[in-house]
Design an enzyme around this catalytic site. Sequence first.
Site, PDB file in Angstrom:
ATOM      1  N   THR A   1       0.941  -3.590  -4.422  1.00 34.12           N
ATOM      2  CA  THR A   1       1.882  -3.139  -3.408  1.00 34.12           C
ATOM      3  C   THR A   1       2.599  -4.387  -2.909  1.00 34.12           C
ATOM      4  O   THR A   1       2.187  -5.516  -3.199  1.00 34.12           O
ATOM      5  CB  THR A   1       1.183  -2.479  -2.204  1.00 34.12           C
ATOM      6  OG1 THR A   1       0.305  -3.422  -1.611  1.00 34.12           O
ATOM      7  CG2 THR A   1       0.398  -1.245  -2.619  1.00 34.12           C
TER       8      THR A   1
ATOM      9  N   TYR B   1      22.729   4.899  -6.176  1.00 39.75           N
ATOM     10  CA  TYR B   1      21.868   5.335  -7.285  1.00 39.75           C
ATOM     11  C   TYR B   1      21.977   4.363  -8.439  1.00 39.75           C
ATOM     12  O   TYR B   1      23.073   3.944  -8.788  1.00 39.75           O
ATOM     13  CB  TYR B   1      22.270   6.738  -7.760  1.00 39.75           C
ATOM     14  CG  TYR B   1      21.142   7.714  -7.558  1.00 39.75           C
ATOM     15  CD1 TYR B   1      20.016   7.663  -8.378  1.00 39.75           C
ATOM     16  CD2 TYR B   1      21.156   8.641  -6.524  1.00 39.75           C
ATOM     17  CE1 TYR B   1      18.939   8.510  -8.177  1.00 39.75           C
ATOM     18  CE2 TYR B   1      20.085   9.493  -6.313  1.00 39.75           C
ATOM     19  CZ  TYR B   1      18.982   9.431  -7.138  1.00 39.75           C
ATOM     20  OH  TYR B   1      17.922  10.261  -6.936  1.00 39.75           O
TER      21      TYR B   1
ATOM     22  N   GLU C   1      19.697   4.460 -11.687  1.00 40.55           N
ATOM     23  CA  GLU C   1      18.687   4.712 -12.730  1.00 40.55           C
ATOM     24  C   GLU C   1      18.904   3.752 -13.896  1.00 40.55           C
ATOM     25  O   GLU C   1      20.030   3.524 -14.325  1.00 40.55           O
ATOM     26  CB  GLU C   1      18.786   6.159 -13.211  1.00 40.55           C
ATOM     27  CG  GLU C   1      18.177   7.138 -12.211  1.00 40.55           C
ATOM     28  CD  GLU C   1      18.153   8.573 -12.732  1.00 40.55           C
ATOM     29  OE1 GLU C   1      18.650   8.832 -13.836  1.00 40.55           O
ATOM     30  OE2 GLU C   1      17.614   9.425 -11.998  1.00 40.55           O
TER      31      GLU C   1
ATOM     32  N   LYS D   1       1.312  -5.311   1.935  1.00 44.05           N
ATOM     33  CA  LYS D   1       0.047  -5.666   2.594  1.00 44.05           C
ATOM     34  C   LYS D   1       0.086  -7.167   2.902  1.00 44.05           C
ATOM     35  O   LYS D   1       0.959  -7.588   3.651  1.00 44.05           O
ATOM     36  CB  LYS D   1      -1.121  -5.185   1.753  1.00 44.05           C
ATOM     37  CG  LYS D   1      -1.088  -3.637   1.612  1.00 44.05           C
ATOM     38  CD  LYS D   1      -2.181  -3.033   0.768  1.00 44.05           C
ATOM     39  CE  LYS D   1      -1.967  -1.531   0.614  1.00 44.05           C
ATOM     40  NZ  LYS D   1      -2.944  -0.914  -0.322  1.00 44.05           N
TER      41      LYS D   1
ATOM     42  N   ASP E   1      -5.553  -4.842  -9.968  1.00 44.07           N
ATOM     43  CA  ASP E   1      -4.809  -4.239  -8.854  1.00 44.07           C
ATOM     44  C   ASP E   1      -5.003  -5.129  -7.629  1.00 44.07           C
ATOM     45  O   ASP E   1      -6.047  -5.097  -6.985  1.00 44.07           O
ATOM     46  CB  ASP E   1      -5.330  -2.825  -8.602  1.00 44.07           C
ATOM     47  CG  ASP E   1      -4.544  -2.113  -7.501  1.00 44.07           C
ATOM     48  OD1 ASP E   1      -3.787  -2.788  -6.767  1.00 44.07           O
ATOM     49  OD2 ASP E   1      -4.697  -0.882  -7.376  1.00 44.07           O
TER      50      ASP E   1
ATOM     51  N   ARG F   1       7.482  -1.551   2.230  1.00 43.06           N
ATOM     52  CA  ARG F   1       6.595  -0.669   1.467  1.00 43.06           C
ATOM     53  C   ARG F   1       7.154  -0.511   0.066  1.00 43.06           C
ATOM     54  O   ARG F   1       8.294  -0.086  -0.108  1.00 43.06           O
ATOM     55  CB  ARG F   1       6.513   0.710   2.123  1.00 43.06           C
ATOM     56  CG  ARG F   1       6.137   0.697   3.576  1.00 43.06           C
ATOM     57  CD  ARG F   1       5.685   2.049   4.032  1.00 43.06           C
ATOM     58  NE  ARG F   1       4.321   2.249   3.612  1.00 43.06           N
ATOM     59  CZ  ARG F   1       3.267   1.764   4.258  1.00 43.06           C
ATOM     60  NH1 ARG F   1       3.413   1.038   5.334  1.00 43.06           N
ATOM     61  NH2 ARG F   1       2.059   1.983   3.819  1.00 43.06           N
TER      62      ARG F   1
HETATM   63  C1  LIG Z   1      -2.989   0.268  -0.999  1.00 44.90           C
HETATM   64  C2  LIG Z   1      -3.504   0.321  -2.400  1.00 44.90           C
HETATM   65  C3  LIG Z   1      -2.900   1.105  -3.383  1.00 44.90           C
HETATM   66  C4  LIG Z   1      -1.868   2.152  -3.088  1.00 44.90           C
HETATM   67  O1  LIG Z   1      -0.766   1.794  -2.449  1.00 44.90           O
HETATM   68  P1  LIG Z   1       0.179   2.867  -1.724  1.00 44.90           P
HETATM   69  O2  LIG Z   1       1.385   2.054  -1.490  1.00 44.90           O
HETATM   70  O3  LIG Z   1      -0.541   3.303  -0.498  1.00 44.90           O
HETATM   71  O4  LIG Z   1       0.405   3.987  -2.682  1.00 44.90           O
HETATM   72  C5  LIG Z   1      -3.369   1.007  -4.687  1.00 44.90           C
HETATM   73  N1  LIG Z   1      -4.378   0.194  -5.006  1.00 44.90           N
HETATM   74  C6  LIG Z   1      -5.008  -0.544  -4.076  1.00 44.90           C
HETATM   75  C7  LIG Z   1      -6.144  -1.428  -4.493  1.00 44.90           C
HETATM   76  C8  LIG Z   1      -4.603  -0.499  -2.740  1.00 44.90           C
HETATM   77  O5  LIG Z   1      -5.254  -1.223  -1.834  1.00 44.90           O
END
Ligand SMILES: *Cc1c(COP(=O)(O)O)cnc(C)c1O
Length: 425
Positions: free
Chosen positions: A234, A62, A64, A237, A208, A243
């Site tokens: 994220t 942990y 925090e 991807k 994003d 993740r």
């Molecule tokens: C995948 C994605 C998210 C969310 O990600 P998670 O890890 O699934 O919560 C947010 N914004 C965009 C543009 C995404 O493609």
Amino acid sequence: MRYNAGMHPALQATLAAVDPEIAELIASEERRQRDKIRLIASENYVSGAVLAATGSILTNKYSEGYPGKRYYEGQQYIDQIEQICIDRAKGLFGAEHANVQPYSGSPANLAVYFAFLKPGDTVMGLGLPAGGHLTHGWPVSITGSYFRAVQYGVRKDTHRIDLDEVRELAHKEKPKLLFAGGTAIPRTIDFAAFGEIAREVGAVFVADIAHIAGLVAAGAHPSPVPYADVVSTTTHKTLRGPRGGMLMCKATHQKAIDRAVFPGLQGGPHNHTTAGIAIALKEAATAEFKTYAHQIVANSRALAAALVEKGWGVITGGSDNHLILADMTPKNVTGKIAAKALDVAGMELNYNSIPFDPRKPFDPSGVRLGTASVTSRGMREPEMKQIASWMDQVASAPADVGLQEKIAGEIRELCAKFPAPGILI
Ligand SMILES: *Cc1c(COP(=O)(O)O)cnc(C)c1O
């Protein structure tokens, strides 16, 4: 017996002894990932090193707070891991500040709302049906129900984002937050233009880059970092990490972002994930990763071109990144039927709404696919041509189970020639 690159043989044996049911399901999933052409645009294969970190004892700790300012003792090593991760993120993307604690992309975005908005304030993002993400203000999301969401779309004639519409809407609605980015955008995003619009209306500009982070890191897509107040992503991807999520921002927003993530939204960070992200960021700084990222785009262009040739309704006519969105109507099949038939034939993708889709979201007209996973396996343009041919055969005869089985066998043979990172079985 062969073992998973990310799991020590002794650990694998322990897992099998303690819980054979789950052990066997993990092994089955590993074989499935090995034997299929995985085309889900948000997925990838992490390296054995990333797997090892995420399966490590770091999950026991942990911590925090932030490096040097924790609420628990025993942070001698965790502080170093998180600081290395922060420094690598800043270095790779050229960001002034990085927070590497968000549990995933959705919590990262929610933290941005908490940093800058009060409930009821206005947020503007790309609508889900046009390729946006739930967290950019879609009604079923907390972001669309606790905030006043205004959604822009894409042009009916080009299916591309209309920056004149974005500007006009922003001037009219005066959002406090302006999101750019999404989940089904096959073309380059003009972050500079979004930044200008945000400045004109006094909005915080959030880029994003969840889908395209790996491409941005490698220079295969223009970076939003010079223009955005906050960059959200994220890590799992195209960036090819575990993740997780990250927020990068200008130094002026550092306090607000850090406070919003912890203690605003989250408790303890997932240290095993932080270590995995740190490793992925180190990998992403290599020449090999640059080659991979540019090949993703080359593969996506080649696959899109081959599908266009076969009469698929490729949205915008092609791809600039890793992602292809296709209307299946010209092939006389729905997105769902095509996706299910392709899955049986060994090609995994998802059914997806297309812009102005006359069909319902749960049974839409299109499919979405991406080239990150196949590129991580080392596949290139000739394999993309072959994949397009298999895809078209299956989509043209979705009830032909014999054909699906035959192609699934051919795909297993192809996959055996392109071993996936992290999978040694
Ligand atoms: C995948 C994605 C998210 C969310 O990600 P998670 O890890 O699934 O919560 C947010 N914004 C965009 C543009 C995404 O493609």
